[in-house]
Design a protein around this motif. Structure first.
Motif, mmCIF file in Angstrom:
data_model
loop_
_atom_site.group_PDB
_atom_site.id
_atom_site.type_symbol
_atom_site.label_atom_id
_atom_site.label_comp_id
_atom_site.label_asym_id
_atom_site.label_seq_id
_atom_site.Cartn_x
_atom_site.Cartn_y
_atom_site.Cartn_z
ATOM 1 N N ILE A 1 -4.713 8.681 -2.043
ATOM 2 C CA ILE A 1 -5.772 8.935 -3.032
ATOM 3 C C ILE A 1 -5.758 7.824 -4.079
ATOM 4 O O ILE A 1 -4.719 7.502 -4.656
ATOM 5 C CB ILE A 1 -5.550 10.293 -3.746
ATOM 6 C CG1 ILE A 1 -5.512 11.427 -2.716
ATOM 7 C CG2 ILE A 1 -6.651 10.548 -4.787
ATOM 8 C CD1 ILE A 1 -5.099 12.763 -3.291
ATOM 9 N N GLY A 2 -6.903 7.241 -4.298
ATOM 10 C CA GLY A 2 -7.072 6.277 -5.386
ATOM 11 C C GLY A 2 -8.011 6.921 -6.391
ATOM 12 O O GLY A 2 -9.153 7.243 -6.060
ATOM 13 N N LYS B 1 -18.670 5.912 -8.451
ATOM 14 C CA LYS B 1 -17.474 6.341 -7.711
ATOM 15 C C LYS B 1 -16.279 6.426 -8.652
ATOM 16 O O LYS B 1 -16.002 5.499 -9.407
ATOM 17 C CB LYS B 1 -17.202 5.343 -6.582
ATOM 18 C CG LYS B 1 -16.035 5.741 -5.701
ATOM 19 C CD LYS B 1 -16.086 5.051 -4.347
ATOM 20 C CE LYS B 1 -14.789 5.204 -3.591
ATOM 21 N NZ LYS B 1 -14.862 4.722 -2.211
ATOM 22 N N GLY C 1 -3.987 -2.732 -1.219
ATOM 23 C CA GLY C 1 -4.480 -1.351 -1.151
ATOM 24 C C GLY C 1 -5.556 -1.227 -0.081
ATOM 25 O O GLY C 1 -6.447 -2.067 0.017
ATOM 26 N N LYS C 2 -5.457 -0.173 0.704
ATOM 27 C CA LYS C 2 -6.392 -0.009 1.820
ATOM 28 C C LYS C 2 -7.468 1.013 1.477
ATOM 29 O O LYS C 2 -7.172 2.069 0.904
ATOM 30 C CB LYS C 2 -5.639 0.496 3.056
ATOM 31 C CG LYS C 2 -4.553 -0.442 3.539
ATOM 32 C CD LYS C 2 -4.007 -0.003 4.887
ATOM 33 C CE LYS C 2 -3.148 1.238 4.785
ATOM 34 N NZ LYS C 2 -2.490 1.577 6.066
ATOM 35 N N GLY C 3 -8.699 0.706 1.853
ATOM 36 C CA GLY C 3 -9.800 1.657 1.697
ATOM 37 C C GLY C 3 -10.302 2.065 3.062
ATOM 38 O O GLY C 3 -9.746 1.667 4.087
ATOM 39 N N GLN C 4 -11.348 2.851 3.055
ATOM 40 C CA GLN C 4 -11.938 3.252 4.329
ATOM 41 C C GLN C 4 -12.649 2.081 4.992
ATOM 42 O O GLN C 4 -13.042 1.142 4.328
ATOM 43 C CB GLN C 4 -12.956 4.369 4.093
ATOM 44 C CG GLN C 4 -12.337 5.672 3.652
ATOM 45 C CD GLN C 4 -13.382 6.612 3.106
ATOM 46 O OE1 GLN C 4 -14.489 6.697 3.632
ATOM 47 N NE2 GLN C 4 -13.049 7.285 2.028
ATOM 48 N N ASP D 1 -15.707 10.297 -0.532
ATOM 49 C CA ASP D 1 -15.769 9.532 -1.781
ATOM 50 C C ASP D 1 -16.158 10.510 -2.884
ATOM 51 O O ASP D 1 -17.051 11.332 -2.701
ATOM 52 C CB ASP D 1 -16.868 8.457 -1.720
ATOM 53 C CG ASP D 1 -16.481 7.309 -0.820
ATOM 54 O OD1 ASP D 1 -15.279 7.167 -0.531
ATOM 55 O OD2 ASP D 1 -17.380 6.564 -0.406
ATOM 56 N N GLY E 1 -11.406 7.649 -4.218
ATOM 57 C CA GLY E 1 -11.563 7.514 -2.770
ATOM 58 C C GLY E 1 -10.317 8.051 -2.088
ATOM 59 O O GLY E 1 -9.229 8.057 -2.672
ATOM 60 N N GLN F 1 -0.997 -2.044 -6.318
ATOM 61 C CA GLN F 1 -0.935 -2.303 -4.878
ATOM 62 C C GLN F 1 -1.446 -3.715 -4.608
ATOM 63 O O GLN F 1 -2.508 -4.093 -5.117
ATOM 64 C CB GLN F 1 -1.808 -1.322 -4.103
ATOM 65 C CG GLN F 1 -1.358 0.114 -4.170
ATOM 66 C CD GLN F 1 -2.218 1.033 -3.296
ATOM 67 O OE1 GLN F 1 -1.707 1.778 -2.493
ATOM 68 N NE2 GLN F 1 -3.523 0.984 -3.466
ATOM 69 N N TRP G 1 -8.778 -1.666 -1.373
ATOM 70 C CA TRP G 1 -8.892 -0.822 -2.571
ATOM 71 C C TRP G 1 -8.242 -1.588 -3.708
ATOM 72 O O TRP G 1 -7.044 -1.815 -3.713
ATOM 73 C CB TRP G 1 -8.203 0.524 -2.353
ATOM 74 C CG TRP G 1 -8.334 1.451 -3.533
ATOM 75 C CD1 TRP G 1 -7.387 1.710 -4.469
ATOM 76 C CD2 TRP G 1 -9.474 2.246 -3.884
ATOM 77 N NE1 TRP G 1 -7.869 2.615 -5.390
ATOM 78 C CE2 TRP G 1 -9.142 2.964 -5.061
ATOM 79 C CE3 TRP G 1 -10.754 2.421 -3.340
ATOM 80 C CZ2 TRP G 1 -10.039 3.843 -5.677
ATOM 81 C CZ3 TRP G 1 -11.631 3.293 -3.960
ATOM 82 C CH2 TRP G 1 -11.282 3.988 -5.105
ATOM 83 N N SER H 1 0.863 -1.181 0.000
ATOM 84 C CA SER H 1 0.000 0.000 0.000
ATOM 85 C C SER H 1 0.901 1.232 0.000
ATOM 86 O O SER H 1 1.873 1.282 0.769
ATOM 87 C CB SER H 1 -0.877 -0.028 1.266
ATOM 88 O OG SER H 1 -1.161 1.284 1.695
ATOM 89 N N THR H 2 0.597 2.198 -0.830
ATOM 90 C CA THR H 2 1.439 3.415 -0.860
ATOM 91 C C THR H 2 1.362 4.134 0.490
ATOM 92 O O THR H 2 2.326 4.776 0.902
ATOM 93 C CB THR H 2 1.019 4.367 -2.004
ATOM 94 O OG1 THR H 2 -0.379 4.641 -1.882
ATOM 95 C CG2 THR H 2 1.306 3.772 -3.369
ATOM 96 N N ASN H 3 0.217 4.028 1.185
ATOM 97 C CA ASN H 3 0.135 4.642 2.515
ATOM 98 C C ASN H 3 1.115 3.978 3.483
ATOM 99 O O ASN H 3 1.775 4.649 4.267
ATOM 100 C CB ASN H 3 -1.292 4.523 3.083
ATOM 101 C CG ASN H 3 -2.182 5.689 2.675
ATOM 102 O OD1 ASN H 3 -1.980 6.298 1.626
ATOM 103 N ND2 ASN H 3 -3.175 6.002 3.486
ATOM 104 N N MET I 1 -1.830 6.780 -5.025
ATOM 105 C CA MET I 1 -0.824 7.756 -4.612
ATOM 106 C C MET I 1 -0.975 8.124 -3.145
ATOM 107 O O MET I 1 -2.090 8.192 -2.631
ATOM 108 C CB MET I 1 -1.064 8.985 -5.503
ATOM 109 C CG MET I 1 -0.497 10.253 -5.060
ATOM 110 S SD MET I 1 -0.805 11.481 -6.384
ATOM 111 C CE MET I 1 -1.654 12.694 -5.432
HETATM 112 C C1 BTN Z 1 -11.855 4.452 -0.074
HETATM 113 O O1 BTN Z 1 -12.618 4.974 -0.872
HETATM 114 O O2 BTN Z 1 -12.203 3.490 0.614
HETATM 115 C C2 BTN Z 1 -10.459 5.001 0.062
HETATM 116 C C3 BTN Z 1 -9.544 4.426 -0.947
HETATM 117 C C4 BTN Z 1 -8.143 4.960 -0.879
HETATM 118 C C5 BTN Z 1 -7.216 4.203 -1.809
HETATM 119 C C6 BTN Z 1 -5.850 4.820 -1.889
HETATM 120 S S1 BTN Z 1 -4.910 4.144 -3.208
HETATM 121 C C7 BTN Z 1 -3.475 4.924 -2.618
HETATM 122 C C8 BTN Z 1 -3.517 4.852 -1.110
HETATM 123 N N1 BTN Z 1 -2.909 3.620 -0.634
HETATM 124 C C9 BTN Z 1 -3.798 2.814 -0.052
HETATM 125 O O3 BTN Z 1 -3.535 1.694 0.415
HETATM 126 N N2 BTN Z 1 -4.994 3.380 -0.063
HETATM 127 C C10 BTN Z 1 -4.974 4.709 -0.663
#
Ligand code: BTN
Length: 243
Positions: free
Chosen positions: A135-136, A113, A45-48, A106, A116, A42, A53, A17-19, A63
């Motif tokens: 930001i995705g 969508k 990738g993590k979302g809310q 969102d 996110g 990713q 993600w 995950s970039t985060n 990013m």
């Molecule tokens: C959402 O809508 O749930 C939030 C999504 C956020 C995704 C971005 S992609 C880049 C960054 N790295 C992650 O792991 N998540 C965010």
């Protein structure tokens, strides 16, 4: 590039995950204030709300931006959400796409969508020491299966150059994240999806009809329910009127 966001850019092929990568750079003191981490893909990738993600390889923006605010109190951290959401909306406007913000952050276009935001803040006492703004944004992906999603390419019928989109987004962030609290709050409220429209929600008492009226200074959603204003946090409310 004018402003701090984009002073340093890390371009990765693949990362969990970039985060997470940004958090590691911060703890190892390996990045500057305003550094940007981009990845083509990713694996985690993590979302809310603990969601994943998922985004196709090399088609979209994944990013994270590292921000070390000068002197931001914990109570002001909501401006990061507002500023980032507005930056995405303004970027889309520049590409001729009209977007709205579905609370809390969102970004929707024509009820689908497109982006996110996942902001992870590190606090020190009552101050924000670091913010990781993830930001995705769907740029060139054309198929989303059953997911209710869209991309810039789908909306404009044209494949985009990812670096161009990224640079415009960073320029918008360099402008909007430094605007004051009242400006950001008002602008954000003006772009809220379903604002002032009777809609269906669900809270701990069940399904109800209400109207979004705005947000509190803390970022809670204000809904008019049975002639009374009620404030909701993210875990206290579900939208039943889907985009
Ligand atoms: C959402 O809508 O749930 C939030 C999504 C956020 C995704 C971005 S992609 C880049 C960054 N790295 C992650 O792991 N998540 C965010």
């Amino acid at each position: 590039m004018k402003g701090i966001f984009g002073v340093q850019i890390f371009n990765l092929d693949e990362v969990d995950s970039t985060n997470n990568f940004a958090a590691k750079l911060i703890s190892d003191q390996l990045c500057q204030n305003g550094a940007v981490i981009m990845s083509d893909y990713q694996t985690l990738g993590k979302g809310q709300r603990g969601n994943h993600w998922i985004s196709n390889k090399r088609e979209n923006i994944m990013m994270s931006v590292v921000y070390q605010p000068d002197n931001m109190s914990v109570s002001e951290q909501i401006t990061l959400t507002w500023g980032t959401s507005l930056a995405v909306v303004e970027l889309l406007t520049e590409f001729g796409i009209s977007a709205q913000v579905k609370w809390p952050n969102d970004i929707y276009v024509n009820r689908k969508k497109i982006a996110g935001v996942l902001i992870e803040n590190q606090l020190m006492g009552k101050r924000v020491s670091f913010s990781i703004i993830g930001i995705g944004l769907n740029v060139n992906q054309l198929e989303f299966g059953l997911t209710n999603a869209t991309s810039i390419a789908l909306e404009k019928n044209k494949i985009q150059i990812i670096e161009e989109v990224r640079n415009t987004l960073l320029a918008k962030m360099n402008d909007l994240l430094f605007k004051d609290f009242i400006f950001l709050k008002q602008k954000y409220e003006s772009l809220l999806f379903l604002k002032d429209h009777e809609s269906e929600f669900e809270d701990e008492q069940g399904v109800f009809k209400g109207k979004i009226k705005g947000v509190t200074d803390e970022g809670l959603l204000i809904i008019l329910k049975e002639n009374r204003l009620k404030n909701y946090g993210i875990k206290q409310l579900t939208f039943r009127t889907e985009p």
